[in-house]
Write a protein that holds these residues in place. Structure first.
Motif, short mmCIF file in Angstrom:
data_model
loop_
_atom_site.label_atom_id
_atom_site.label_comp_id
_atom_site.label_asym_id
_atom_site.label_seq_id
_atom_site.Cartn_x
_atom_site.Cartn_y
_atom_site.Cartn_z
N UNK A 89 0.83 -1.20 0.00
CA UNK A 89 0.00 0.00 0.00
C UNK A 89 0.87 1.26 0.00
N UNK A 90 1.91 1.26 0.83
CA UNK A 90 2.81 2.42 0.85
C UNK A 90 3.48 2.64 -0.50
N UNK A 91 3.85 1.55 -1.16
CA UNK A 91 4.48 1.66 -2.47
C UNK A 91 3.51 2.22 -3.51
N UNK A 92 2.28 1.70 -3.53
CA UNK A 92 1.28 2.17 -4.49
C UNK A 92 0.95 3.64 -4.28
N UNK A 93 0.79 4.03 -3.03
CA UNK A 93 0.48 5.44 -2.74
C UNK A 93 1.63 6.35 -3.17
N UNK A 94 2.86 5.89 -2.99
CA UNK A 94 4.02 6.69 -3.38
C UNK A 94 4.13 6.81 -4.90
N UNK A 95 3.96 5.70 -5.60
CA UNK A 95 4.03 5.71 -7.06
C UNK A 95 2.92 6.57 -7.65
N UNK A 96 1.71 6.42 -7.12
CA UNK A 96 0.59 7.19 -7.63
C UNK A 96 0.77 8.68 -7.41
N UNK A 97 1.25 9.04 -6.23
CA UNK A 97 1.45 10.45 -5.90
C UNK A 97 2.51 11.08 -6.82
N UNK A 98 3.53 10.29 -7.18
CA UNK A 98 4.58 10.81 -8.06
C UNK A 98 4.06 11.08 -9.46
N UNK A 99 3.01 10.38 -9.87
CA UNK A 99 2.44 10.55 -11.21
C UNK A 99 1.20 11.43 -11.22
N UNK A 100 0.76 11.88 -10.07
CA UNK A 100 -0.50 12.61 -9.96
C UNK A 100 -0.56 13.82 -10.89
N UNK A 101 -1.68 13.94 -11.60
CA UNK A 101 -1.91 15.07 -12.48
C UNK A 101 -1.21 15.01 -13.82
N UNK A 102 -0.48 13.94 -14.09
CA UNK A 102 0.32 13.86 -15.31
C UNK A 102 -0.37 13.11 -16.44
N UNK A 103 -1.38 12.30 -16.13
CA UNK A 103 -2.01 11.46 -17.14
C UNK A 103 -1.18 10.27 -17.55
N UNK A 104 -0.04 10.06 -16.86
CA UNK A 104 0.82 8.93 -17.20
C UNK A 104 0.24 7.62 -16.62
N UNK A 105 0.59 6.48 -17.22
CA UNK A 105 0.00 5.21 -16.77
C UNK A 105 0.71 4.62 -15.56
N UNK A 106 -0.09 3.96 -14.73
CA UNK A 106 0.39 3.18 -13.59
C UNK A 106 -0.36 1.86 -13.59
N UNK A 107 0.35 0.76 -13.84
CA UNK A 107 -0.25 -0.57 -13.85
C UNK A 107 0.17 -1.28 -12.57
N UNK A 108 -0.80 -1.66 -11.76
CA UNK A 108 -0.53 -2.25 -10.45
C UNK A 108 -1.03 -3.70 -10.42
N UNK A 109 -0.21 -4.58 -9.89
CA UNK A 109 -0.54 -6.00 -9.82
C UNK A 109 -1.41 -6.31 -8.62
#
Length: 309
Positions: A89-109
């Motif tokens: 959960x900490x990893x997903x929240x960190x990755x998502x926050x780094x991409x926030x507002x960019x429209x870039x893709x994040x694929x999570x397993x």
């Protein structure tokens, strides 16, 4: 596209790296050891040192990418899945926050096994955070929530059996248990079902999700909706020359240990919506066909010999 991949040297992640590189993407993989770094370099990928617990390294890796594929999960101890879920959960929240507002893709397993036990799980089903063992539920919810925050997120669920050369998951454990106990067992009538996918088919779906899945999409990397566990046990017994045996649910724990609860589960899953949305069609061997090729048993024999030396 410059893609940051976590778990990039794992069983699934290494196949994803290969798939992305062959499609012309630039890949940078997260490496927590010199061995992982060397494997990434040998594969033709860039190296980003760090770990799931090092949130600064995750943040930097995501920020410097055009998209992220998150395959890493701590499977070192199957009795500590709740703690592993909190790390994820900490990893997903960190990755998502780094991409926030960019429209870039994040694929999570994630996984299909605990979504709808006892019935056919679909992409429309949501993980129940209160279900026993639902250690990925919080990460699932966090992933999908970033769709409203300017991240093109997709949740990619893997079935309990992702098979292929180099598998070190549930099926190799079953083979080892059969070899140690002298029987290939199943639980009850063995009609309970496990969905499956070959790792190379799964890797292709990761790429499709990265390239084009709409924000907030849930995908199932399921090639077979459900293989009866008795059929799995029968192939294992045949290759090892061992008798097949049915165990009562009450006695399964003594035989299978921690794996009993998983091997007793009936967790079929559909990928109909995924195929419709993405055009994904599995082309690799099925689980039984893969087992019949013999590589699972050659590896198990080598490991057994090394353990006894």
């Amino acid at each position: 596209m410059r893609v940051f991949v976590t778990g990039a040297t794992g069983f699934v992640g290494s196949a994803v790296v290969r798939e992305l590189l062959e499609a012309g993407h630039e890949v940078v993989g997260l490496a927590r050891s010199d061995r992982s770094a060397a494997a990434l370099a040998a594969a033709g990928a860039g190296v980003h040192r760090g770990s799931l617990q090092n949130l600064d390294s995750l943040r930097a890796g995501a920020a410097g990418s055009d998209g992220v594929v998150h395959t890493a999960f701590i499977h070192d101890d199957f009795t500590q899945m709740a703690a592993a879920g909190r790390t994820d959960l900490g990893a997903v929240e960190t990755l998502g926050a780094a991409l926030e507002g960019s429209g870039r893709p994040l694929v999570v397993t994630s996984g299909t096994a605990l979504v709808a036990p006892g019935r056919l799980a679909t992409e429309a089903d949501r993980s129940d955070p209160d279900a026993a063992g639902a250690h990925r539920a919080a990460s699932d919810a966090a992933t999908l929530s970033f769709a409203a925050r300017g991240v093109r997120t997709s949740l990619l669920r893997l079935p309990p059996s992702v098979h292929g050369e180099g598998d070190h998951g549930f099926v190799p454990f079953l083979i080892d248990i059969a070899r140690r106990t002298g029987v290939s067992a199943y639980i009850g009538d063995g009609a309970n079902r496990w969905p499956t996918v070959h790792r190379l088919d799964a890797a292709r779906l990761y790429r499709l999700a990265l390239e084009a899945a709409p924000a907030g999409t849930t995908l199932h990397a399921v090639a077979e909706e459900g293989v009866a566990t008795r059929d799995i046990a029968e192939v294992i017994g045949g290759h090892l020359g061992l008798p097949l045996r049915a165990l009562s649910p009450a006695g399964a724990g003594d035989h299978f240990g921690w794996l009993a609860a998983f091997f007793a589960a009936d967790v079929p899953a559909s990928s109909a919506l995924t195929r419709e949305r993405t055009g994904w069609e599995p082309v690799q061997p099925t689980l039984i066909a893969d087992l019949e090729q013999g590589h699972y048993f050659a590896r198990a024999a080598r490991d057994h010999a090394h353990a006894g030396s």
